[in-house]
Design an enzyme around this catalytic site. Structure first.
Site, short mmCIF file in Angstrom:
data_model
loop_
_atom_site.label_atom_id
_atom_site.label_comp_id
_atom_site.label_asym_id
_atom_site.label_seq_id
_atom_site.Cartn_x
_atom_site.Cartn_y
_atom_site.Cartn_z
CE1 TYR A 158 -9.69 12.78 2.25
CE2 TYR A 158 -11.12 11.57 0.76
CZ TYR A 158 -10.95 12.43 1.81
OH TYR A 158 -12.03 12.93 2.46
CE1 TYR B 151 -13.31 20.20 -2.50
CE2 TYR B 151 -15.31 21.52 -2.59
CZ TYR B 151 -14.45 20.71 -1.89
OH TYR B 151 -14.72 20.40 -0.58
CB THR C 222 -16.15 22.14 16.47
OG1 THR C 222 -17.22 21.89 15.55
CG2 THR C 222 -16.09 23.61 16.83
CG ASP D 108 8.50 -19.91 -2.45
OD1 ASP D 108 7.49 -20.39 -1.90
OD2 ASP D 108 8.44 -19.20 -3.48
C1 SPV Z 1 5.58 -15.24 -4.37
O1 SPV Z 1 5.68 -14.04 -4.12
O2 SPV Z 1 5.78 -16.13 -3.53
C2 SPV Z 1 5.19 -15.68 -5.72
C3 SPV Z 1 5.51 -14.83 -6.86
O3 SPV Z 1 4.66 -16.76 -5.85
S1 SPV Z 1 7.03 -15.40 -7.47
O4 SPV Z 1 8.00 -15.35 -6.41
O5 SPV Z 1 7.41 -14.54 -8.58
O6 SPV Z 1 6.85 -16.77 -7.94
MG MG Z 2 4.78 -17.99 -4.20
#
Ligand code: SPV
Ligand code: MG
Length: 430
Positions: free
Chosen positions: A43, A75, A122, A203
């Protein structure tokens, strides 16, 4: 003598605390309840001082007769056990999420004629200064160890992706109040997919480590939560050992590396992308080299298994993950692109029969009908919501861009945007 109960979550005792304790002691014999690390982290923020030290701090005060652990923000349980005559609190909980907790305290005390006594809260200059101690949470030593500590007391961590300062802040600051208490993310995932996409690149390990480190820096400058880096394949062993030490030095808590080699493509392409899995021996050697290179005990190297993604079957996934743990991995991530959680659950159930304690990490992007609670019931310790901030931002930005083009002005896009006032005041001056 009347029995008085008062609860604390503070890391540090200042004048304000001593003053209310003195007033409580004037009413009777004082029992202090200390909230657990888990409750404070859920929290407020991760406690700087762990529970056993916070207990010792309060035990040594002359106003305090005994100290107990309060295991929930609510609590009710502790009060029913202790049945105090009086509960003492500052009057700062009349509104906000604590108002419910207060109402339940009053109702619970009624059962034995107990009363709630509130003293004016306070704000002291000391308190203001000490609240800046939160900044310590972002220092490398403090941040790095926090993932391991969280795993030590929380059965399942909730992690969300961040790919720049603003998304880091969203993961850091977003909280929701649920019937079971306040919820927030435990850590951040710096995804290769999102980091690459945010830079307009695919990627495929094209965004190099220098650039990934600068993303990390940007996030770390404005946040305090622990960070898990998506380290793709980890690259060449000779490079990996340098990168482990750099990440440790920065205060990153963990790197996850996947057992693929050659040109890496995103896992969710599956077998279509013609990706190659590393040999067990080759990947184990990388894990061991990384573990030998790291300098602290805190840092975690987590092995990500792509056997299910590449349709190599459950037995292959299990054999690999057990070997990776033997080679030194601090956790295993089992990835899947299935629409159902069945293969991940089959893996977890079988893995847990042999290995009860190595953390299991899951990324339920395709099987996201499952809740964290359901995943946790199968022994999963970290759930990563891997790409959702960038995926939700993209269509929102695209809709705004289209609206401006279509209308030749931005008036219509106002409805899609936060106000100028809100964006100007979103980030406090530091
Ligand atoms: C990423 O978020 O880059 C990953 C997970 O490696 S995935 O995209 O599912 O491969
Ligand atoms: Mg990745």
């Amino acid at each position: 003598m009347k029995q008085v109960y008062i609860c604390f979550s503070t890391d540090i005792i200042h004048n304000g605390h001593l003053s209310i304790l003195k007033k409580a002691a004037a009413l009777g014999e004082v029992t202090v309840g200390i909230l657990t690390d888990e409750v404070v982290a859920s929290y407020k923020h991760f406690p700087l001082i762990p529970l056993d030290e916070r207990i010792a701090m309060f035990e040594s005060l002359k106003y305090v007769s005994r100290v107990v652990v309060q295991e929930t923000l609510d609590y009710t349980d502790v009060l029913e056990q202790l049945r105090p005559d009086i509960v003492v609190h500052g009057d700062d909980w009349l509104v906000g999420y604590q108002a419910n907790i207060r109402a339940k305290v009053i109702a619970t005390l009624k059962a034995w004629g107990g009363e709630l006594v509130e003293f004016p809260y306070t704000h002291t200059p000391t308190e203001e200064t000490l609240s800046n101690l939160d900044a310590l949470l972002s220092l490398p030593e403090s941040r790095r160890s926090r993932l391991r500590r969280l795993l030590g007391y929380k059965p399942c961590l909730s992690v969300c992706e961040a790919h720049n300062g603003i998304t880091g802040l969203i993961v850091e600051k977003t909280t929701v109040d649920t019937p079971r208490g306040r919820k927030q993310f435990d850590a951040m995932w710096v995804s290769s997919l999102c980091d690459s996409t945010a830079k307009g690149k695919p990627d495929i390990e094209l965004v190099d480590m220098t650039s990934r480190l600068s993303t990390l820096e940007e996030i770390m400058e404005v946040t305090t939560k622990p960070i898990i880096l998506d380290g793709d394949t980890g690259g060449q062993i000779e490079h990996f050992i340098y990168n482990v030490q750099t990440l440790e030095r920065m205060g990153v808590s963990a790197i996850i590396i996947e057992d693929k080699k050659g040109l890496k493509k995103n896992s969710l392409f599956g077998t279509d992308a013609g990706q190659m899995q590393d040999s067990i021996e080759g990947f184990c050697a990388k894990i061991t080299a990384g573990k030998n290179a790291q300098k602290t005990r805190d840092f975690m190297i987590i092995a990500r298994c792509e056997s299910l993604i590449l349709e190599q079957g459950l037995e292959d996934a299990l054999a690999r993950c057990h070997a990776y743990v033997k080679a030194g991995a601090d956790g295993v991530m089992i990835h899947s692109k299935s629409k159902t959680p069945d293969e991940v659950y089959a893996f977890c159930d079988a893995f847990r029969q042999v290995d009860a304690k190595t953390p299991i990490i899951a990324v339920p992007t395709t099987y996201n009908s499952e809740t964290e609670e359901q995943l946790s019931a199968h022994g999963i310790n970290v759930v990563i919501h891997a790409n959702h901030l960038i995926r939700s931002a993209f269509p929102a930005m695209q809709a705004t861009a289209r609206s401006i083009l279509e209308n030749g002005r931005s008036k219509e896009a106002d409805a899609l945007c936060m106000s100028i006032k809100d964006i100007l005041t979103l980030l406090p001056n530091r």
